[in-house]
Design a protein around this motif. Structure first.
Motif, PDB file in Angstrom:
ATOM      1  N   MET A  65      28.163  -0.873  50.865  1.00  0.00           N
ATOM      2  CA  MET A  65      29.122  -0.906  49.755  1.00  0.00           C
ATOM      3  C   MET A  65      28.788   0.183  48.741  1.00  0.00           C
ATOM      4  O   MET A  65      29.685   0.832  48.207  1.00  0.00           O
ATOM      5  CB  MET A  65      29.129  -2.285  49.093  1.00  0.00           C
ATOM      6  N   ASP A  66      27.486   0.386  48.461  1.00  0.00           N
ATOM      7  CA  ASP A  66      27.092   1.447  47.536  1.00  0.00           C
ATOM      8  C   ASP A  66      27.485   2.813  48.084  1.00  0.00           C
ATOM      9  O   ASP A  66      27.965   3.671  47.334  1.00  0.00           O
ATOM     10  CB  ASP A  66      25.587   1.399  47.277  1.00  0.00           C
ATOM     11  N   ASP A  67      27.283   3.029  49.382  1.00  0.00           N
ATOM     12  CA  ASP A  67      27.677   4.300  49.994  1.00  0.00           C
ATOM     13  C   ASP A  67      29.180   4.506  49.904  1.00  0.00           C
ATOM     14  O   ASP A  67      29.655   5.615  49.644  1.00  0.00           O
ATOM     15  CB  ASP A  67      27.228   4.360  51.461  1.00  0.00           C
ATOM     16  N   THR A  68      29.947   3.444  50.106  1.00  0.00           N
ATOM     17  CA  THR A  68      31.403   3.540  50.031  1.00  0.00           C
ATOM     18  C   THR A  68      31.848   3.861  48.604  1.00  0.00           C
ATOM     19  O   THR A  68      32.723   4.699  48.393  1.00  0.00           O
ATOM     20  CB  THR A  68      32.052   2.230  50.510  1.00  0.00           C
ATOM     21  N   ARG A  69      31.246   3.200  47.616  1.00  0.00           N
ATOM     22  CA  ARG A  69      31.582   3.493  46.219  1.00  0.00           C
ATOM     23  C   ARG A  69      31.262   4.948  45.878  1.00  0.00           C
ATOM     24  O   ARG A  69      32.031   5.620  45.189  1.00  0.00           O
ATOM     25  CB  ARG A  69      30.800   2.566  45.289  1.00  0.00           C
ATOM     26  N   ARG A  70      30.112   5.412  46.349  1.00  0.00           N
ATOM     27  CA  ARG A  70      29.710   6.793  46.098  1.00  0.00           C
ATOM     28  C   ARG A  70      30.710   7.759  46.742  1.00  0.00           C
ATOM     29  O   ARG A  70      31.075   8.770  46.157  1.00  0.00           O
ATOM     30  CB  ARG A  70      28.306   7.026  46.667  1.00  0.00           C
ATOM     31  N   LEU A  71      31.172   7.416  47.933  1.00  0.00           N
ATOM     32  CA  LEU A  71      32.137   8.261  48.633  1.00  0.00           C
ATOM     33  C   LEU A  71      33.455   8.322  47.874  1.00  0.00           C
ATOM     34  O   LEU A  71      34.023   9.400  47.684  1.00  0.00           O
ATOM     35  CB  LEU A  71      32.377   7.721  50.050  1.00  0.00           C
ATOM     36  N   PHE A  72      33.943   7.182  47.403  1.00  0.00           N
ATOM     37  CA  PHE A  72      35.205   7.171  46.656  1.00  0.00           C
ATOM     38  C   PHE A  72      35.070   7.820  45.280  1.00  0.00           C
ATOM     39  O   PHE A  72      36.062   8.241  44.686  1.00  0.00           O
ATOM     40  CB  PHE A  72      35.750   5.752  46.509  1.00  0.00           C
ATOM     41  N   ALA A  73      33.872   7.903  44.755  1.00  0.00           N
ATOM     42  CA  ALA A  73      33.665   8.549  43.464  1.00  0.00           C
ATOM     43  C   ALA A  73      33.659  10.072  43.587  1.00  0.00           C
ATOM     44  O   ALA A  73      33.792  10.772  42.578  1.00  0.00           O
ATOM     45  CB  ALA A  73      32.351   8.078  42.843  1.00  0.00           C
ATOM     46  N   ASP A  74      33.539  10.598  44.793  1.00  0.00           N
ATOM     47  CA  ASP A  74      33.538  12.034  45.020  1.00  0.00           C
ATOM     48  C   ASP A  74      34.898  12.612  44.598  1.00  0.00           C
ATOM     49  O   ASP A  74      35.956  12.057  44.901  1.00  0.00           O
ATOM     50  CB  ASP A  74      33.273  12.329  46.497  1.00  0.00           C
ATOM     51  N   GLU A  75      34.869  13.731  43.885  1.00  0.00           N
ATOM     52  CA  GLU A  75      36.092  14.333  43.346  1.00  0.00           C
ATOM     53  C   GLU A  75      37.082  14.718  44.444  1.00  0.00           C
ATOM     54  O   GLU A  75      38.286  14.507  44.317  1.00  0.00           O
ATOM     55  CB  GLU A  75      35.731  15.570  42.502  1.00  0.00           C
ATOM     56  N   ARG A  76      36.600  15.270  45.547  1.00  0.00           N
ATOM     57  CA  ARG A  76      37.506  15.679  46.633  1.00  0.00           C
ATOM     58  C   ARG A  76      38.212  14.478  47.249  1.00  0.00           C
ATOM     59  O   ARG A  76      39.410  14.520  47.523  1.00  0.00           O
ATOM     60  CB  ARG A  76      36.734  16.426  47.722  1.00  0.00           C
ATOM     61  N   VAL A  77      37.489  13.376  47.444  1.00  0.00           N
ATOM     62  CA  VAL A  77      38.092  12.173  48.023  1.00  0.00           C
ATOM     63  C   VAL A  77      39.106  11.585  47.055  1.00  0.00           C
ATOM     64  O   VAL A  77      40.210  11.197  47.462  1.00  0.00           O
ATOM     65  CB  VAL A  77      37.006  11.139  48.396  1.00  0.00           C
TER      66      VAL A  77
END
Length: 152
Positions: free
Chosen positions: A113-125
């Motif tokens: 879940m932390d990895d997913t949150r980090r991924l969605f926080a990425d500006e490009r995503v």
């Protein structure tokens, strides 16, 4: 061998889910009340996230994580040392023919879940997601036009 006419999908049956949840609640209560006589186990605050029962209900995989994720291997070792006593507590609460064998595994759901949150926080995503929301759905426009016209 008889076929199971009620289970049509690859997922667990209703009985597996019910038994797993009962085991999860029982283990959570036992660990919360420190009913196991092991000081190494009782010094950990352990979260029982999920229990998956096998189709024959003889094996239950218990996904656990100590509070904060600290000393996870020590907590797992303490649980495995006390499996017999924990199984005894579970057997007392259940009305099954056999008490399931408990297998303890670290729950990695929170890390994912932390990895997913980090991924969605990425500006490009975030930019791609917002761009996808702005695009209009042509089927939606056609449905709206049909409702506006009404019956003819």
């Amino acid at each position: 061998m008889a076929s199971n006419r009620f289970n049509h999908g690859p997922g667990p049956s209703q009985r597996q889910l019910r038994v797993g949840e009962l085991i999860r609640r029982t283990l959570s209560d036992v660990l919360l009340r420190a009913e196991v006589h092991d000081p190494d186990l009782n010094r950990h605050s352990i979260t029982v996230g999920e229990v998956r029962a096998s189709p024959d209900l003889k094996v239950a995989t218990v996904y656990v994580l100590p509070l904060g994720g600290h000393d996870a291997q020590d907590a797992l070792a303490a649980l495995r040392r006390n499996t017999r006593e924990l199984r005894h507590h579970v057997a007392r609460e259940m009305t099954l023919k056999y008490a399931p064998d408990l297998r303890f595994v670290l729950d990695e759901t929170f890390d994912r879940m932390d990895d997913t949150r980090r991924l969605f926080a990425d500006e490009r995503v975030r930019r791609d997601v917002e761009a996808g929301e702005d695009e209009e759905d042509p089927d939606e426009d056609r449905d709206q036009d049909a409702r506006d016209d009404g019956p003819r």
